[in-house]
Write an enzyme that holds these catalytic residues in place. Structure first.
Site, PDB file in Angstrom:
ATOM      1  N   HIS A   1       1.138 -10.950 -20.561  1.00 47.29           N
ATOM      2  CA  HIS A   1       1.773 -12.078 -19.886  1.00 47.29           C
ATOM      3  C   HIS A   1       1.537 -11.893 -18.381  1.00 47.29           C
ATOM      4  CE1 HIS A   1       5.238 -14.409 -18.333  1.00 47.29           C
ATOM      5  NE2 HIS A   1       5.270 -15.010 -19.503  1.00 47.29           N
TER       6      HIS A   1
ATOM      7  N   ASP B   1       6.050  -3.659 -22.501  1.00 44.61           N
ATOM      8  CA  ASP B   1       6.685  -4.956 -22.295  1.00 44.61           C
ATOM      9  C   ASP B   1       7.153  -5.451 -23.660  1.00 44.61           C
ATOM     10  OD1 ASP B   1       7.397  -7.560 -21.959  1.00 44.61           O
ATOM     11  OD2 ASP B   1       5.530  -8.207 -20.994  1.00 44.61           O
TER      12      ASP B   1
ATOM     13  N   GLN C   1       8.764  -9.690 -26.328  1.00 44.10           N
ATOM     14  CA  GLN C   1       8.588 -10.412 -27.595  1.00 44.10           C
ATOM     15  C   GLN C   1       8.801  -9.511 -28.806  1.00 44.10           C
ATOM     16  OE1 GLN C   1       8.180 -13.616 -27.815  1.00 44.10           O
ATOM     17  NE2 GLN C   1       7.509 -14.222 -25.775  1.00 44.10           N
TER      18      GLN C   1
ATOM     19  N   LYS D   1      15.401 -14.550 -24.600  1.00 44.36           N
ATOM     20  CA  LYS D   1      14.548 -14.644 -25.786  1.00 44.36           C
ATOM     21  C   LYS D   1      15.212 -14.005 -27.000  1.00 44.36           C
ATOM     22  CE  LYS D   1      10.242 -14.347 -23.123  1.00 44.36           C
ATOM     23  NZ  LYS D   1       9.789 -15.724 -22.923  1.00 44.36           N
TER      24      LYS D   1
ATOM     25  N   CYS E   1       1.325 -18.583 -19.783  1.00 41.24           N
ATOM     26  CA  CYS E   1       1.386 -17.485 -18.805  1.00 41.24           C
ATOM     27  C   CYS E   1       0.501 -16.326 -19.236  1.00 41.24           C
ATOM     28  CB  CYS E   1       2.811 -16.997 -18.585  1.00 41.24           C
ATOM     29  SG  CYS E   1       3.906 -18.257 -17.965  1.00 41.24           S
TER      30      CYS E   1
HETATM   31  C1  LIG Z   1       5.315 -10.794 -23.253  1.00 40.59           C
HETATM   32  C2  LIG Z   1       6.180 -11.338 -22.158  1.00 40.59           C
HETATM   33  N1  LIG Z   1       6.377 -10.631 -21.046  1.00 40.59           N
HETATM   34  C3  LIG Z   1       7.159 -11.077 -20.056  1.00 40.59           C
HETATM   35  C4  LIG Z   1       7.779 -12.291 -20.115  1.00 40.59           C
HETATM   36  C5  LIG Z   1       8.600 -12.742 -18.951  1.00 40.59           C
HETATM   37  O1  LIG Z   1       9.912 -12.970 -19.291  1.00 40.59           O
HETATM   38  P1  LIG Z   1      10.884 -13.563 -18.183  1.00 40.59           P
HETATM   39  O2  LIG Z   1      10.243 -14.852 -17.761  1.00 40.59           O
HETATM   40  O3  LIG Z   1      12.171 -13.779 -18.870  1.00 40.59           O
HETATM   41  O4  LIG Z   1      10.916 -12.587 -17.080  1.00 40.59           O
HETATM   42  C6  LIG Z   1       7.599 -13.078 -21.246  1.00 40.59           C
HETATM   43  C7  LIG Z   1       8.234 -14.416 -21.339  1.00 40.59           C
HETATM   44  O5  LIG Z   1       7.673 -15.453 -21.255  1.00 40.59           O
HETATM   45  C8  LIG Z   1       6.778 -12.595 -22.289  1.00 40.59           C
HETATM   46  O6  LIG Z   1       6.576 -13.318 -23.385  1.00 40.59           O
END
Ligand SMILES: Cc1ncc(COP(=O)(O)O)c(C=O)c1O
Lengths: 158, 434
Positions: free
Chosen positions: B149, B226, B229, B252, B392
């Site tokens: 992401h 990370d 998910q 999430k 993203c």
């Molecule tokens: C794999 C992953 N990392 C990071 C994020 C970022 O999450 P947040 O926007 O809540 O910081 C997301 C969410 O879209 C994600 O799916």
């Protein structure tokens, strides 16, 4: 919600059979040429618009890009409406299109001015899609400025 | 039909934990609403998940009954608020099997959690007396992957720009798996940190981390996972995974927006310099200089998202009540069903693993050359909410040669009927654009 208000036949038609697509070089070696590349960062749509002008008239407006039906159809309509127009004239049309798109569905478009552009009236009700419709028009404005011709000062309010 | 006998001693089919999906759905008020005259079919939980009444009630009750700032007052409300906030920290710690409650830092979201680690590296790099594990300079390397992401790409790009370190990455295979074939050349003695997505938010791939962890240990680097998910969808045990840091985000996992988590090994957090300065993160302050509190307070400058953290605690209770194994299994069944169902749609191409193994319930696809915006718009007119765009994760789109994808993602409240609605909707899309 009426999907066919958004996807008017005219829009689908321009999408499936785009007019004037493909970047073209100026025929006249003395012509001024301006080009701008715009992207919609939320969805990755891209468009490059190239204008050719003698300083008064947009002798050609060519474009290439990829994106959704709305953004691609809108570029086709832009080409139809503004190619061959004097800068002043084009400015009026440009302003009317931007006004229509920023109007959240409250603006009644003038077919005299906007031609096939009136089909986009429904798009104005979908805030998420307004940017798609305006992508090529904003790129056109930048390209024209780079060719030394100012077009409508209107900024998008949405 | 042949029956396959599972050998004795192995988990039997009936051992799979299950839950009552209809009862779960009844806990989520939003699932009752209509969209554009149709029953809501929400297939965008990878973007943000819905909140059960149990979480919404705790959020409202906190403000209605226990509202006060934390860690700053002796009065009763202040004590109640602090207890609720610290209680939520304990719940989160237990949820991921953290050895100590103090290893859980509340942040705004995953993005902030990753940035805290990246900026801690940055700050350490400016101080010769900082722990060498956090010091970066020219010649050092940071390793990520092509399936991250943006929030696990950009902070590291910026860190490398500031320190002169080099950013490297694992490629992604055509099947949407992490390409580990170059592991030993990629993760080397020069590597200071490997920051990797656990479950991809776009391809759905669940990365097997053990080989990478082993290599990270061999070369003495640090490992950040990370888990944005994964923590919402499967049991997580930070000890078992042997990570150094994990991050995840409350919204999430049935929690509210505005709260996320950075978990770090206690000893590492203790060695890590602060990033944000302000109230609550200090030990003592004079006009010339300050000393800093121990973690987690060191990384929680200013008034934290108190009610949000408390509600995240309620979300953790809710998910644990249903059972993370059961949720994982439910999503596996849905994914198998969806992969089969989507395979019947003419012209549909799935990006990422097309078998329900080593993947979660997030499926991205293309429908012929119809743009995802158009796909999403027609589906929306039928009440079906999917995400369209680059999710993203632009490098993943580039990897597969498309500017955007359409994505359907599932959660504990998703049903096979909703997947049927998606498939029917895609037929409608094809009608409009053919
Ligand atoms: C794999 C992953 N990392 C990071 C994020 C970022 O999450 P947040 O926007 O809540 O910081 C997301 C969410 O879209 C994600 O799916």
């Amino acid at each position: 919600m009426q999907l066919d208000q958004l996807y008017q036949e005219i829009i689908l038609d321009h999408y499936k059979h785009p007019h004037g697509r493909g970047l073209r070089d100026a025929v006249d070696p003395d012509a001024r040429v301006g080009e701008a590349h715009h992207v919609n960062p939320t969805c990755g749509d891209e468009i490059t618009v190239r204008v050719t002008t003698d300083g008064k008239v947009f002798t050609d407006i060519s474009y290439d890009g990829m994106g959704c039906s709305i953004s691609q159809a809108s570029a086709s309509v832009l080409h139809e409406l503004l190619r061959g127009r004097a800068a002043d004239d084009a400015s009026v049309v440009h302003e009317a299109f931007v006004e229509l798109m920023s109007g959240r569905g409250q603006v009644t478009p003038d077919e005299e001015v906007l031609g096939d552009g009136v089909a986009f009236a429904g798009v104005a009700r979908y805030p998420a899609r307004v940017k798609c419709a305006l992508l090529s028009w904003m790129a056109f404005k930048d390209a024209a400025a780079r060719a030394g011709v100012g077009v409508s000062p209107t900024e998008v309010k949405a | 039909m042949t029956t396959i006998a599972i050998p004795e001693g192995m988990p039997q089919y009936d051992d799979v934990p299950r839950f009552d999906v209809a009862a779960v759905r009844a806990d989520f008020p939003i699932l009752d609403r209509e969209v554009n005259g149709h029953r809501l079919v929400y297939l965008d939980s990878a973007n943000t998940a819905h909140k059960p009444r149990q979480v919404l009630d705790v959020l409202a009750e906190h403000y209605a009954m226990h509202n006060a700032n934390v860690s700053r007052s002796v009065h009763t409300l202040g004590t109640e608020a602090t207890e609720a906030y610290e209680g939520a920290r304990a719940k989160v710690a237990a949820f991921i099997n953290a050895p100590s409650v103090d290893e859980v830092v509340f942040t705004k979201n995953s993005t902030e959690a990753i940035n805290i680690v990246a900026y801690a590296f940055s700050n350490a790099s400016l101080r010769p007396d900082a722990d060498p594990r956090f010091r970066l300079g020219p010649g050092d390397e940071v390793v990520i992957s092509e399936m991250e992401h943006h929030s696990n790409i950009v902070p590291w790009q910026l860190l490398c720009e500031r320190t002169g370190a080099t950013l490297r990455w694992f490629p992604v295979t055509e099947q949407g798996r992490l390409d580990e074939s170059g592991l030993d050349g990629l993760v080397t003695e020069r590597t200071k940190i490997v920051s990797l997505v656990h479950t991809s938010n776009i391809l759905g791939t669940v990365n097997a981390t053990s080989r990478i962890t082993q290599r990270v240990r061999e070369v003495g680097a640090l490992l950040l996972l990370d888990c944005s998910q994964s923590v919402p969808h499967m049991p997580m045990d930070v000890v078992d995974y042997d990570a150094d840091f994990i991050v995840f985000t409350g919204h999430k996992m049935c929690g509210p927006t505005g709260v996320g988590v950075l978990w770090g090994r206690g000893e590492l957090l203790a060695a890590m310099p602060p990033v944000f300065g302000g109230g609550s993160m200090i030990e003592t302050v004079s006009m010339a200089r300050s000393t800093f509190a121990a973690p987690p307070a060191r990384f929680e400058a200013g008034t934290p998202p108190i009610a949000e953290a408390v509600a995240l605690g309620a979300a953790v209770d809710y998910l644990s009540g249903v059972g993370m194994r059961a949720i994982q299994w439910h999503e596996k069944e849905l994914t198998a069903y969806a992969l089969d169902a989507l395979a019947t749609v003419p012209g549909l191409r799935i990006f990422g693993p097309n078998v329900p193994v080593g993947r979660g319930g997030t499926i991205s696809f293309a429908l012929g050359d119809i743009h995802p915006h158009d796909v999403g718009q027609v589906l929306d007119s039928l009440g079906v909410q999917v995400r369209v765009g680059h999710h993203c994760a632009k490098p993943v789109c580039s990897r597969f040669g498309v500017p955007a994808m359409t994505r359907a993602s599932f959660y504990l409240y998703t049903t096979t009927e909703e997947i049927d609605a998606l498939v029917a909707g895609l037929e409608q899309v094809r009608k409009v654009f053919d």
